[in-house]
Design an enzyme around this catalytic site. Structure first.
Site, short mmCIF file in Angstrom:
data_model
loop_
_atom_site.label_atom_id
_atom_site.label_comp_id
_atom_site.label_asym_id
_atom_site.label_seq_id
_atom_site.Cartn_x
_atom_site.Cartn_y
_atom_site.Cartn_z
N GLU A 128 8.84 28.03 11.32
CA GLU A 128 8.48 27.28 10.08
C GLU A 128 9.16 25.86 10.07
O GLU A 128 8.45 24.73 9.57
CB GLU A 128 8.75 28.19 8.94
CG GLU A 128 7.74 29.47 8.98
CD GLU A 128 8.11 30.50 8.31
OE1 GLU A 128 9.22 30.43 7.49
OE2 GLU A 128 7.60 31.71 8.56
N GLY A 148 4.59 36.87 10.36
CA GLY A 148 3.75 36.97 8.90
C GLY A 148 2.28 37.37 9.33
O GLY A 148 1.47 37.26 8.11
N GLU A 179 11.11 34.84 18.36
CA GLU A 179 10.15 35.14 17.30
C GLU A 179 8.87 34.68 17.74
O GLU A 179 8.32 33.22 17.77
CB GLU A 179 10.62 34.56 16.16
CG GLU A 179 11.73 35.09 15.56
CD GLU A 179 11.93 35.09 14.05
OE1 GLU A 179 11.51 35.96 13.41
OE2 GLU A 179 12.10 33.83 13.62
N ASN A 220 15.11 37.58 6.35
CA ASN A 220 14.98 36.14 5.99
C ASN A 220 13.91 36.17 4.90
O ASN A 220 13.00 36.26 5.11
CB ASN A 220 14.24 35.34 7.10
CG ASN A 220 13.93 33.98 6.97
OD1 ASN A 220 14.27 33.54 5.89
ND2 ASN A 220 13.11 33.34 7.76
N TRP A 221 14.50 35.93 3.63
CA TRP A 221 14.02 36.04 2.46
C TRP A 221 12.75 34.81 2.47
O TRP A 221 11.92 34.80 1.46
CB TRP A 221 14.72 35.93 1.13
CG TRP A 221 15.48 37.19 1.16
CD1 TRP A 221 15.96 38.35 2.41
CD2 TRP A 221 16.62 37.68 0.37
NE1 TRP A 221 16.68 39.30 1.92
CE2 TRP A 221 17.19 38.70 0.60
CE3 TRP A 221 16.99 37.24 -1.00
CZ2 TRP A 221 18.21 39.66 -0.08
CZ3 TRP A 221 17.82 37.74 -1.80
CH2 TRP A 221 18.37 38.85 -1.05
N LYS A 222 13.05 33.72 3.14
CA LYS A 222 12.25 32.42 3.11
C LYS A 222 12.18 32.02 1.43
O LYS A 222 13.04 32.11 0.82
CB LYS A 222 10.82 32.69 3.55
CG LYS A 222 10.89 33.42 5.16
CD LYS A 222 9.55 33.29 5.61
CE LYS A 222 9.39 34.17 6.97
NZ LYS A 222 8.23 34.08 7.64
N HIS A 280 13.83 27.81 13.37
CA HIS A 280 13.05 28.90 12.89
C HIS A 280 11.45 28.19 12.92
O HIS A 280 11.33 27.14 12.85
CB HIS A 280 13.00 29.20 11.48
CG HIS A 280 12.07 30.45 10.97
ND1 HIS A 280 10.92 30.33 10.75
CD2 HIS A 280 12.26 31.61 11.00
CE1 HIS A 280 10.05 31.33 10.36
NE2 HIS A 280 11.06 32.37 10.57
N GLY A 298 11.22 39.23 8.35
CA GLY A 298 10.81 38.25 7.13
C GLY A 298 10.21 39.25 6.15
O GLY A 298 11.18 39.77 5.30
N GLY A 299 8.94 39.45 5.97
CA GLY A 299 8.42 40.24 4.98
C GLY A 299 8.90 41.46 4.80
O GLY A 299 9.52 41.57 3.38
N SER A 328 6.73 40.40 12.33
CA SER A 328 6.18 41.76 11.60
C SER A 328 6.95 42.95 12.06
O SER A 328 6.16 43.91 12.45
CB SER A 328 4.65 41.50 12.21
OG SER A 328 3.99 40.74 11.59
C1 PEP Z 1 10.52 35.50 10.37
O1 PEP Z 1 9.72 34.58 9.55
O2 PEP Z 1 11.49 35.26 10.61
C2 PEP Z 1 9.75 36.76 10.50
C3 PEP Z 1 10.02 37.63 11.44
O3 PEP Z 1 8.63 37.17 9.45
P1 PEP Z 1 7.75 38.34 9.61
O4 PEP Z 1 8.84 39.77 9.83
O5 PEP Z 1 7.19 38.35 8.16
O6 PEP Z 1 6.86 38.29 10.53
#
Ligand code: PEP
Length: 249
Positions: free
Chosen positions: A96, A172, A166, A9-11, A94, A233-234, A212
């Site tokens: 967010e 994040g 999640e 997920n590049w957001k 998600h 994500g990241g 993470s």
């Molecule tokens: C996400 O937003 O779906 C996610 C898992 O982010 P991160 O890996 O950066 O925690």
């Protein structure tokens, strides 16, 4: 048999040049092909990135879609539009979207319906915030997210879905759920699926972990019986990290 999946997920990150470079790097990488890789770029790049991925085994998805079929919803994207530019997966619920755009379970359920109607695959996200875990309310919370978001579906339709657990406190933040915490919740979700749809259906649904996840912890997380991959994500913003995670099964 359920699939192992690693989804990035590049957001709201990457310029056009950066996004196409990342997509080319991912598509050109060596990874175990029994893992389904999925890239979720920002919506504006999905059409082009679908073309970049077209001759590969890497799939492309979109981070959000409308719960409405079409019409006067300025700024929204319908699932038929999304399908027409080559995406196959859609993120729903998600944290967010739930937090910043006030998306509740009923809206998520309506999105899931539109996604399935367009013959796309929803990745339905659930997970608790820290206060809920500290109050030992995390199982109840996740149960209601699952029941209200996807349990209206028939067995045939739930089989077309992927679930992502999640924990919001791990997204994040650099804090990952321990392998035991992840497995405990994934097993709980699988048991909900067993109770509702039976063991055969439940065993065919992929449940991803997100929060993470990175090359250094993916192997331990993915070794769990009920963890079928990750929503990243990241670490998905860098092709070599993303591929290292994909090679962690
Ligand atoms: C996400 O937003 O779906 C996610 C898992 O982010 P991160 O890996 O950066 O925690």
């Amino acid at each position: 048999m359920r699939k192992n999946i690693v989804a990035g997920n590049w957001k709201m990150n990457k310029t056009h040049a950066e996004a196409t470079a990342l997509a080319n790097d991912v598509v050109g990488s060596n990874y175990a092909h029994e893992v389904q890789l999925i890239m979720f770029p920002p919506a504006v790049y999905v059409s082009e990135i679908s073309k970049i991925a077209a001759s590969s085994n890497v799939a492309v998805g979109i981070q959000n879609s409308s719960q409405h079929e079409s019409g006067a919803y300025t700024g929204e994207l319908s699932t038929s539009m999304i399908k027409s530019v080559g995406a196959n997966y859609v993120l729903v619920g998600h944290s967010e979207r739930r937090e910043y755009f006030n998306e509740q379970n009923d809206v998520c359920a309506a999105k899931v319906d539109q996604i399935l109607k367009a013959e796309l695959t929803p990745i339905y996200c659930c997970g608790e915030v820290l206060e809920e875990r500290e109050a030992s309310n995390h199982f109840n919370l996740v149960q209601s997210q699952i029941e209200e978001g996807v349990f209206h579906l028939s067995a045939d339709d739930i089989l077309k879905c992927v679930i992502a657990y999640e924990p919001v406190w791990a997204i994040g933040t650099g804090v990952t759920a321990s392998s035991d915490q992840a497995q405990e919740m994934h097993k709980f979700i699988r048991t909900l699926l067993v109770d509702k749809y039976g063991i055969d259906v439940a065993n065919d649904i992929s449940i991803l972990y997100g929060g993470s996840c990175k090359p250094s912890n993916a192997k331990e997380l993915f070794a769990n019986a009920d963890v079928d991959g990750g929503l990243i994500g990241g670490a998905s913003l860098n092709a070599s990290d993303f591929i290292a995670i994909a090679n962690s099964f």
